[in-house]
Scaffold this motif. Structure first.
Motif, PDB file in Angstrom:
ATOM      1  N   ILE A  49       0.855  -1.189   0.000  1.00 44.53           N
ATOM      2  CA  ILE A  49       0.000   0.000   0.000  1.00 44.53           C
ATOM      3  C   ILE A  49       0.888   1.234   0.000  1.00 44.53           C
ATOM      4  O   ILE A  49       1.776   1.374   0.844  1.00 44.53           O
ATOM      5  N   VAL A  50       0.653   2.117  -0.953  1.00 50.60           N
ATOM      6  CA  VAL A  50       1.386   3.386  -1.018  1.00 50.60           C
ATOM      7  C   VAL A  50       0.411   4.506  -0.677  1.00 50.60           C
ATOM      8  O   VAL A  50      -0.671   4.609  -1.259  1.00 50.60           O
ATOM      9  N   VAL A  51       0.786   5.339   0.282  1.00 53.60           N
ATOM     10  CA  VAL A  51      -0.036   6.463   0.719  1.00 53.60           C
ATOM     11  C   VAL A  51       0.647   7.754   0.266  1.00 53.60           C
ATOM     12  O   VAL A  51       1.809   7.999   0.600  1.00 53.60           O
ATOM     13  N   LEU A  52      -0.075   8.562  -0.493  1.00 53.56           N
ATOM     14  CA  LEU A  52       0.450   9.852  -0.937  1.00 53.56           C
ATOM     15  C   LEU A  52      -0.103  10.946  -0.033  1.00 53.56           C
ATOM     16  O   LEU A  52      -1.310  11.138   0.059  1.00 53.56           O
ATOM     17  N   GLY A  53       0.800  11.657   0.658  1.00 52.71           N
ATOM     18  CA  GLY A  53       0.380  12.741   1.530  1.00 52.71           C
ATOM     19  C   GLY A  53       0.518  12.386   2.997  1.00 52.71           C
ATOM     20  O   GLY A  53       0.558  11.208   3.366  1.00 52.71           O
ATOM     21  N   THR A  54       0.574  13.433   3.833  1.00 53.93           N
ATOM     22  CA  THR A  54       0.685  13.249   5.286  1.00 53.93           C
ATOM     23  C   THR A  54      -0.291  14.159   6.023  1.00 53.93           C
ATOM     24  O   THR A  54       0.017  14.669   7.099  1.00 53.93           O
ATOM     25  N   GLY A  55      -1.455  14.362   5.426  1.00 55.12           N
ATOM     26  CA  GLY A  55      -2.462  15.220   6.049  1.00 55.12           C
ATOM     27  C   GLY A  55      -3.403  14.438   6.952  1.00 55.12           C
ATOM     28  O   GLY A  55      -3.086  13.355   7.445  1.00 55.12           O
ATOM     29  N   TRP A  56      -4.611  14.986   7.145  1.00 48.99           N
ATOM     30  CA  TRP A  56      -5.578  14.384   8.058  1.00 48.99           C
ATOM     31  C   TRP A  56      -5.973  12.976   7.624  1.00 48.99           C
ATOM     32  O   TRP A  56      -6.040  12.060   8.460  1.00 48.99           O
ATOM     33  N   GLY A  57      -6.247  12.804   6.335  1.00 51.86           N
ATOM     34  CA  GLY A  57      -6.655  11.482   5.859  1.00 51.86           C
ATOM     35  C   GLY A  57      -5.567  10.450   6.043  1.00 51.86           C
ATOM     36  O   GLY A  57      -5.821   9.325   6.492  1.00 51.86           O
ATOM     37  N   ALA A  58      -4.330  10.818   5.708  1.00 56.26           N
ATOM     38  CA  ALA A  58      -3.208   9.890   5.845  1.00 56.26           C
ATOM     39  C   ALA A  58      -2.972   9.526   7.302  1.00 56.26           C
ATOM     40  O   ALA A  58      -2.757   8.356   7.641  1.00 56.26           O
ATOM     41  N   ALA A  59      -2.993  10.517   8.195  1.00 49.36           N
ATOM     42  CA  ALA A  59      -2.738  10.256   9.614  1.00 49.36           C
ATOM     43  C   ALA A  59      -3.776   9.313  10.199  1.00 49.36           C
ATOM     44  O   ALA A  59      -3.441   8.380  10.946  1.00 49.36           O
ATOM     45  N   SER A  60      -5.034   9.531   9.860  1.00 53.84           N
ATOM     46  CA  SER A  60      -6.094   8.653  10.348  1.00 53.84           C
ATOM     47  C   SER A  60      -5.934   7.237   9.810  1.00 53.84           C
ATOM     48  O   SER A  60      -6.107   6.252  10.538  1.00 53.84           O
ATOM     49  N   PHE A  61      -5.579   7.127   8.546  1.00 51.68           N
ATOM     50  CA  PHE A  61      -5.389   5.818   7.922  1.00 51.68           C
ATOM     51  C   PHE A  61      -4.216   5.068   8.550  1.00 51.68           C
ATOM     52  O   PHE A  61      -4.312   3.868   8.856  1.00 51.68           O
ATOM     53  N   LEU A  62      -3.106   5.765   8.778  1.00 49.03           N
ATOM     54  CA  LEU A  62      -1.905   5.123   9.294  1.00 49.03           C
ATOM     55  C   LEU A  62      -2.069   4.660  10.737  1.00 49.03           C
ATOM     56  O   LEU A  62      -1.442   3.689  11.158  1.00 49.03           O
ATOM     57  N   LYS A  63      -2.898   5.346  11.506  1.00 49.44           N
ATOM     58  CA  LYS A  63      -3.106   4.944  12.890  1.00 49.44           C
ATOM     59  C   LYS A  63      -3.834   3.609  12.992  1.00 49.44           C
ATOM     60  O   LYS A  63      -3.642   2.868  13.953  1.00 49.44           O
ATOM     61  N   ASP A  64      -4.669   3.291  12.019  1.00 46.27           N
ATOM     62  CA  ASP A  64      -5.517   2.101  12.106  1.00 46.27           C
ATOM     63  C   ASP A  64      -5.078   0.942  11.220  1.00 46.27           C
ATOM     64  O   ASP A  64      -5.596  -0.162  11.370  1.00 46.27           O
ATOM     65  N   ILE A  65      -4.141   1.171  10.289  1.00 48.55           N
ATOM     66  CA  ILE A  65      -3.771   0.120   9.356  1.00 48.55           C
ATOM     67  C   ILE A  65      -3.032  -1.013  10.078  1.00 48.55           C
ATOM     68  O   ILE A  65      -2.209  -0.769  10.965  1.00 48.55           O
ATOM     69  N   ASP A  66      -3.341  -2.238   9.711  1.00 54.37           N
ATOM     70  CA  ASP A  66      -2.700  -3.428  10.293  1.00 54.37           C
ATOM     71  C   ASP A  66      -1.456  -3.754   9.474  1.00 54.37           C
ATOM     72  O   ASP A  66      -1.543  -4.326   8.381  1.00 54.37           O
ATOM     73  N   THR A  67      -0.288  -3.397   9.995  1.00 53.28           N
ATOM     74  CA  THR A  67       0.957  -3.603   9.248  1.00 53.28           C
ATOM     75  C   THR A  67       1.405  -5.056   9.229  1.00 53.28           C
ATOM     76  O   THR A  67       2.365  -5.386   8.540  1.00 53.28           O
ATOM     77  N   SER A  68       0.722  -5.926   9.974  1.00 59.94           N
ATOM     78  CA  SER A  68       1.036  -7.351   9.868  1.00 59.94           C
ATOM     79  C   SER A  68       0.437  -7.950   8.604  1.00 59.94           C
ATOM     80  O   SER A  68       0.837  -9.027   8.165  1.00 59.94           O
TER      81      SER A  68
END
Length: 315
Positions: A49-68
């Motif tokens: 998964i590639v995430v473009l940006g580090t704004g509100w949407g990205a921060a919310s997504f990264l907090k909940d994503i299961d990196t396993s």
């Protein structure tokens, strides 16, 4: 059966204790290596998964994503998240910049980060072409790189809309990034210091200390309130003789609610009696230009559609 009998024979075979320990150590080491190989195999099979940006949407997504389950990579020229509602406070020094930012690597330490700007997305080959500015000493070069993905999350936000008004992008300040807040803070101080020079006329001081905020959205209202607090609280300490020249203009439309109008038009509250005595009797800091719109912005003036203009120090 033969394998089982061989294992039993190996267990009951008489041997020296050091040799027994060595064999057990080898078994443990083989188990660790085997588990690591299985883990690496599992990691290689994760969806990218590639995430473009580090704004509100990205921060919310990264907090909940299961990196396993997913191999996540963030691409952005900014390696931190900004709490944008506090940018107005940072622009006048109410809060410090680091108080309103959070590093992306702190939000989720198991995601990768690449500093760069996405320039092209190829949905056929599932690749994002990016460019990054790489500096060595005083010289900087632009280097290109590509990132492959299985899933792409685009959270790059939007640019400020100038509505095609001439001069806005060239002469006005925006407030979307930490760099914008830092630039505005420096510009405010420069306006006061320039107005403090001994060869300035009263008209020059008024022009330099005229601040224009265009728009009645959340950012405009927040910045106007923070600027007013700066004038009332910090102004008497640092620029007591200049406060009488400070004016704030706000070209707003009717969407500005009555409560906001009354708050913006309230009397200036200066606690220091000596500083208050330096102000005119009916000193008004804020002037709201309702039903006004901007036609053009030059380096010195804001031209309005009703034919009037405002000479300003900071817009």
């Amino acid at each position: 059966r033969q394998s089982l009998e061989a294992s039993i024979a190996r267990l009951v075979k008489p041997r020296a204790y050091p040799l027994f320990l060595a064999e057990k150590a080898m078994e443990i080491a083989e188990g660790i290596v085997g588990n690591k190989q299985k883990s690496e195999t599992f990691t290689a099979e994760k969806e990218k998964i590639v995430v473009l940006g580090t704004g509100w949407g990205a921060a919310s997504f990264l907090k909940d994503i299961d990196t396993s389950l997913y191999d996540v990579t963030v691409v952005s020229p900014r390696n931190y998240f900004v709490f944008t509602p506090m940018l107005a406070g940072a622009s006048v020094g109410t809060v410090e910049y680091r108080s309103i930012t959070e590093p992306i690597r702190e939000i989720n330490r198991k995601v990768g980060y690449l500093e760069g700007t996405a320039m092209e997305i190829d949905p056929v080959t599932k690749r994002v072409v990016c460019e990054s500015v790489v500096c060595d000493g005083n010289s900087c070069d632009i280097e290109d790189f590509a990132v492959e993905y299985d899933r792409l999350v685009v959270t790059i936000g939007a640019q400020t809309n100038t509505f095609g008004i001439p001069g806005v992008r060239e002469h006005c300040n925006f407030l979307k990034q930490v760099e914008d807040a830092r630039r505005i803070r420096t510009a405010i101080v420069n306006c006061f210091e320039r107005a403090n020079l001994p060869d300035m006329t009263e008209e020059d001081r008024i022009n330099n200390l005229t601040f224009a905020v265009i728009g009645a959205g959340p950012t405009g209202i927040e910045f106007a309130a923070e600027l007013r607090d700066f004038v009332e609280q910090d102004g008497p300490k640092y620029y007591p003789t200049l406060l009488k020249y400070v004016h704030y203009f706000g070209p707003f439309d009717k969407s500005l609610q009555q409560e906001a109008i009354s708050v913006m038009n309230r009397q200036v509250e200066i606690q220091d009696q000596g500083v208050r005595a330096l102000l005119p009797t009916r000193f008004q800091l804020t002037e709201l230009l309702l039903d006004s719109s901007v036609k053009e912005v030059t380096d010195k003036k804001i031209l309005l559609n009703d034919g009037n203009d405002i000479q300003y120090g900071l817009a």
